[in-house]
Design a protein around this motif. Structure first.
Motif, PDB file in Angstrom:
ATOM      1  N   ASP A   1      15.794   9.514  35.972  1.00 44.39           N
ATOM      2  CA  ASP A   1      15.535  10.866  36.478  1.00 44.39           C
ATOM      3  C   ASP A   1      15.386  11.901  35.373  1.00 44.39           C
ATOM      4  O   ASP A   1      14.822  12.974  35.602  1.00 44.39           O
ATOM      5  CB  ASP A   1      16.660  11.307  37.426  1.00 44.39           C
ATOM      6  CG  ASP A   1      16.662  10.514  38.719  1.00 44.39           C
ATOM      7  OD1 ASP A   1      15.638   9.884  39.035  1.00 44.39           O
ATOM      8  OD2 ASP A   1      17.704  10.517  39.407  1.00 44.39           O
ATOM      9  N   ARG A   2      15.869  11.570  34.174  1.00 39.91           N
ATOM     10  CA  ARG A   2      15.795  12.532  33.070  1.00 39.91           C
ATOM     11  C   ARG A   2      15.013  11.974  31.885  1.00 39.91           C
ATOM     12  O   ARG A   2      15.150  12.432  30.758  1.00 39.91           O
ATOM     13  CB  ARG A   2      17.211  12.939  32.643  1.00 39.91           C
ATOM     14  CG  ARG A   2      18.028  13.528  33.789  1.00 39.91           C
ATOM     15  CD  ARG A   2      19.314  14.130  33.338  1.00 39.91           C
ATOM     16  NE  ARG A   2      19.123  15.282  32.480  1.00 39.91           N
ATOM     17  CZ  ARG A   2      20.112  16.033  31.982  1.00 39.91           C
ATOM     18  NH1 ARG A   2      21.359  15.746  32.314  1.00 39.91           N
ATOM     19  NH2 ARG A   2      19.865  17.046  31.199  1.00 39.91           N
ATOM     20  N   ALA A   3      14.190  11.000  32.166  1.00 40.52           N
ATOM     21  CA  ALA A   3      13.465  10.289  31.116  1.00 40.52           C
ATOM     22  C   ALA A   3      12.503  11.177  30.333  1.00 40.52           C
ATOM     23  O   ALA A   3      12.198  10.895  29.174  1.00 40.52           O
ATOM     24  CB  ALA A   3      12.711   9.105  31.704  1.00 40.52           C
ATOM     25  N   ASP A   4      12.024  12.249  30.953  1.00 44.47           N
ATOM     26  CA  ASP A   4      11.014  13.085  30.295  1.00 44.47           C
ATOM     27  C   ASP A   4      11.597  14.358  29.686  1.00 44.47           C
ATOM     28  O   ASP A   4      10.850  15.282  29.342  1.00 44.47           O
ATOM     29  CB  ASP A   4       9.905  13.419  31.288  1.00 44.47           C
ATOM     30  CG  ASP A   4       9.145  12.170  31.711  1.00 44.47           C
ATOM     31  OD1 ASP A   4       8.784  11.366  30.819  1.00 44.47           O
ATOM     32  OD2 ASP A   4       8.943  11.980  32.928  1.00 44.47           O
ATOM     33  N   GLU A   5      12.905  14.395  29.532  1.00 45.12           N
ATOM     34  CA  GLU A   5      13.559  15.509  28.841  1.00 45.12           C
ATOM     35  C   GLU A   5      13.765  15.151  27.371  1.00 45.12           C
ATOM     36  O   GLU A   5      13.989  13.982  27.023  1.00 45.12           O
ATOM     37  CB  GLU A   5      14.907  15.828  29.491  1.00 45.12           C
ATOM     38  CG  GLU A   5      14.802  16.313  30.913  1.00 45.12           C
ATOM     39  CD  GLU A   5      16.163  16.669  31.496  1.00 45.12           C
ATOM     40  OE1 GLU A   5      17.044  17.102  30.706  1.00 45.12           O
ATOM     41  OE2 GLU A   5      16.344  16.513  32.709  1.00 45.12           O
ATOM     42  N   ARG A   6      13.700  16.171  26.526  1.00 46.59           N
ATOM     43  CA  ARG A   6      13.898  15.933  25.096  1.00 46.59           C
ATOM     44  C   ARG A   6      15.360  15.592  24.813  1.00 46.59           C
ATOM     45  O   ARG A   6      16.287  16.210  25.358  1.00 46.59           O
ATOM     46  CB  ARG A   6      13.475  17.152  24.278  1.00 46.59           C
ATOM     47  CG  ARG A   6      11.985  17.441  24.357  1.00 46.59           C
ATOM     48  CD  ARG A   6      11.558  18.517  23.375  1.00 46.59           C
ATOM     49  NE  ARG A   6      10.175  18.886  23.585  1.00 46.59           N
ATOM     50  CZ  ARG A   6       9.132  18.213  23.088  1.00 46.59           C
ATOM     51  NH1 ARG A   6       9.359  17.142  22.347  1.00 46.59           N
ATOM     52  NH2 ARG A   6       7.903  18.610  23.321  1.00 46.59           N
ATOM     53  N   VAL A   7      15.551  14.622  23.940  1.00 44.96           N
ATOM     54  CA  VAL A   7      16.884  14.117  23.643  1.00 44.96           C
ATOM     55  C   VAL A   7      17.765  15.186  22.990  1.00 44.96           C
ATOM     56  O   VAL A   7      18.981  15.191  23.178  1.00 44.96           O
ATOM     57  CB  VAL A   7      16.784  12.862  22.744  1.00 44.96           C
ATOM     58  CG1 VAL A   7      18.141  12.460  22.194  1.00 44.96           C
ATOM     59  CG2 VAL A   7      16.163  11.711  23.532  1.00 44.96           C
ATOM     60  N   ARG A   8      17.167  16.127  22.280  1.00 44.42           N
ATOM     61  CA  ARG A   8      17.971  17.154  21.610  1.00 44.42           C
ATOM     62  C   ARG A   8      18.741  18.020  22.606  1.00 44.42           C
ATOM     63  O   ARG A   8      19.706  18.702  22.232  1.00 44.42           O
ATOM     64  CB  ARG A   8      17.075  18.035  20.736  1.00 44.42           C
ATOM     65  CG  ARG A   8      16.092  18.892  21.504  1.00 44.42           C
ATOM     66  CD  ARG A   8      15.143  19.616  20.568  1.00 44.42           C
ATOM     67  NE  ARG A   8      14.162  20.405  21.291  1.00 44.42           N
ATOM     68  CZ  ARG A   8      13.027  20.858  20.738  1.00 44.42           C
ATOM     69  NH1 ARG A   8      12.771  20.598  19.478  1.00 44.42           N
ATOM     70  NH2 ARG A   8      12.181  21.563  21.457  1.00 44.42           N
ATOM     71  N   ASN A   9      18.334  17.994  23.869  1.00 40.06           N
ATOM     72  CA  ASN A   9      19.020  18.778  24.889  1.00 40.06           C
ATOM     73  C   ASN A   9      20.092  17.979  25.628  1.00 40.06           C
ATOM     74  O   ASN A   9      20.738  18.503  26.535  1.00 40.06           O
ATOM     75  CB  ASN A   9      17.998  19.308  25.902  1.00 40.06           C
ATOM     76  CG  ASN A   9      16.989  20.250  25.279  1.00 40.06           C
ATOM     77  OD1 ASN A   9      17.339  21.047  24.407  1.00 40.06           O
ATOM     78  ND2 ASN A   9      15.743  20.153  25.711  1.00 40.06           N
ATOM     79  N   PHE A  10      20.291  16.734  25.244  1.00 36.03           N
ATOM     80  CA  PHE A  10      21.245  15.863  25.913  1.00 36.03           C
ATOM     81  C   PHE A  10      22.644  16.021  25.331  1.00 36.03           C
ATOM     82  O   PHE A  10      22.817  16.403  24.177  1.00 36.03           O
ATOM     83  CB  PHE A  10      20.826  14.398  25.774  1.00 36.03           C
ATOM     84  CG  PHE A  10      19.675  13.985  26.656  1.00 36.03           C
ATOM     85  CD1 PHE A  10      19.140  14.843  27.595  1.00 36.03           C
ATOM     86  CD2 PHE A  10      19.129  12.718  26.541  1.00 36.03           C
ATOM     87  CE1 PHE A  10      18.082  14.465  28.404  1.00 36.03           C
ATOM     88  CE2 PHE A  10      18.082  12.309  27.343  1.00 36.03           C
ATOM     89  CZ  PHE A  10      17.555  13.191  28.279  1.00 36.03           C
TER      90      PHE A  10
ATOM     91  N   VAL B   1      31.632   4.999  23.621  1.00 36.40           N
ATOM     92  CA  VAL B   1      32.293   6.230  23.179  1.00 36.40           C
ATOM     93  C   VAL B   1      31.621   7.440  23.837  1.00 36.40           C
ATOM     94  O   VAL B   1      30.395   7.565  23.835  1.00 36.40           O
ATOM     95  CB  VAL B   1      32.229   6.364  21.645  1.00 36.40           C
ATOM     96  CG1 VAL B   1      32.679   7.764  21.211  1.00 36.40           C
ATOM     97  CG2 VAL B   1      33.106   5.313  20.981  1.00 36.40           C
ATOM     98  N   GLY B   2      32.413   8.299  24.429  1.00 34.68           N
ATOM     99  CA  GLY B   2      31.893   9.525  25.009  1.00 34.68           C
ATOM    100  C   GLY B   2      31.305   9.372  26.399  1.00 34.68           C
ATOM    101  O   GLY B   2      30.742  10.328  26.928  1.00 34.68           O
ATOM    102  N   LEU B   3      31.433   8.190  27.002  1.00 37.05           N
ATOM    103  CA  LEU B   3      30.867   7.976  28.328  1.00 37.05           C
ATOM    104  C   LEU B   3      31.939   8.122  29.405  1.00 37.05           C
ATOM    105  O   LEU B   3      33.104   7.806  29.173  1.00 37.05           O
ATOM    106  CB  LEU B   3      30.244   6.579  28.418  1.00 37.05           C
ATOM    107  CG  LEU B   3      29.139   6.264  27.405  1.00 37.05           C
ATOM    108  CD1 LEU B   3      28.573   4.878  27.681  1.00 37.05           C
ATOM    109  CD2 LEU B   3      28.029   7.315  27.444  1.00 37.05           C
ATOM    110  N   ASP B   4      31.534   8.563  30.591  1.00 35.64           N
ATOM    111  CA  ASP B   4      32.483   8.692  31.680  1.00 35.64           C
ATOM    112  C   ASP B   4      32.809   7.299  32.232  1.00 35.64           C
ATOM    113  O   ASP B   4      32.056   6.332  32.022  1.00 35.64           O
ATOM    114  CB  ASP B   4      31.923   9.587  32.783  1.00 35.64           C
ATOM    115  CG  ASP B   4      30.655   9.033  33.398  1.00 35.64           C
ATOM    116  OD1 ASP B   4      30.730   8.027  34.123  1.00 35.64           O
ATOM    117  OD2 ASP B   4      29.572   9.601  33.137  1.00 35.64           O
TER     118      ASP B   4
ATOM    119  N   GLY C   1      26.315  14.283  24.107  1.00 42.87           N
ATOM    120  CA  GLY C   1      26.580  13.133  23.263  1.00 42.87           C
ATOM    121  C   GLY C   1      26.567  11.826  24.030  1.00 42.87           C
ATOM    122  O   GLY C   1      26.034  10.810  23.567  1.00 42.87           O
ATOM    123  N   GLY C   2      27.158  11.835  25.231  1.00 44.05           N
ATOM    124  CA  GLY C   2      27.179  10.628  26.040  1.00 44.05           C
ATOM    125  C   GLY C   2      25.792  10.189  26.467  1.00 44.05           C
ATOM    126  O   GLY C   2      25.477   8.993  26.476  1.00 44.05           O
TER     127      GLY C   2
END
Length: 242
Positions: free
Chosen positions: A128-137, A165-168, A139-140
């Motif tokens: 669902d978020r595949a087309d968003e730039r990674v810099r806006n993500f 690390v950092g994942l829910d 850490g997880g």
């Protein structure tokens, strides 16, 4: 991918950095699909062992192989059978998640690249978020993109350095289900972690301390031998017994 025979071995593998002994005679013999956990505190030698296995670091003594090929001699063909996820970010912030995964798929020369990219994105729940730039993500989420890049080519040997690390908890559990699917499909999966609780998901656990193998066995065997209820307590019991 036809994985064929998979194996990961080390023989008296040692690595020193000046006067510091990071690995001290580590022996490992994996010849069947399994999930192996590398567990231990920070500085125990987990990352050094991984780097030696991948041929990124030459050992001071001893040898290591992946699928029968010496680590320092791994070429492009052999590396196409390996997936590696490092601790640090290994993706491009200016690209979208899909573009990052597609870039790695192209590097591996996949013929059905689009399908492989979609499978990898679905595995880490990023469709669902595949087309968003990674810099806006967060850490997880960046870790999730990195994992998708690691497995897009369906490798026979998957080596993951602190992947959760950092994942829910929900996503962490989902990833472990995926690791088990790879094992069932014939892959060797090596996962380093300092979360000893999640090491119960492994078929076997290699406990490292100060670069030495403290013990190697199944989670249940550790619990039974130490009379404890969780692997963290088992590890402490093993330390006291040294």
């Amino acid at each position: 991918m036809d994985r064929g025979d998979v194996s990961v071995t080390t023989d008296e593998l040692s690595r020193e950095f000046g006067t510091t002994v990071a690995l001290d005679g580590v022996d490992l013999d994996l010849h069947d699909p399994e999930i192996l956990g590398l567990a231990g505190p920070n500085g125990s030698g987990k990352t050094t062992l991984i780097r030696c296995l991948l041929g990124l670091l030459a050992p001071t003594a001893g040898t290591s192989t992946i699928n029968g090929v010496a680590s320092l001699e791994l070429g492009p063909e052999e590396r196409s059978q390996i997936g590696f996820m490092p601790q640090r970010e290994a993706v491009y912030g200016d690209l979208t998640a899909r573009e990052n995964v597609s870039f790695f798929a192209r590097l591996y020369g996949l013929s059905d690249r689009d399908a492989a990219v979609e499978r990898a994105l679905s595995f880490v729940d990023l469709t669902d978020r595949a087309d968003e730039r990674v810099r806006n993500f967060s850490g997880g989420m960046i870790r999730r993109v990195s994992l998708a890049c690691t497995v897009v080519h369906d490798p026979a040997v998957v080596i993951l350095d602190e992947p959760t690390v950092g994942l829910d908890p929900e996503l962490r559990a989902s990833m472990w289900r995926g690791f088990r699917e790879w094992r069932e499909a014939g892959a060797i999966v090596i996962v380093s972690t300092h979360y000893l609780g999640e090491a119960t998901n492994c078929d076997r656990v290699l406990f490292l301390r100060d670069g030495r193998v403290l013990a190697l066995d199944t989670p249940d065997a550790f619990l039974q031998a130490t009379g404890t209820d969780d692997l963290e307590d088992a590890f402490l019991e093993l330390l006291e017994g040294q």
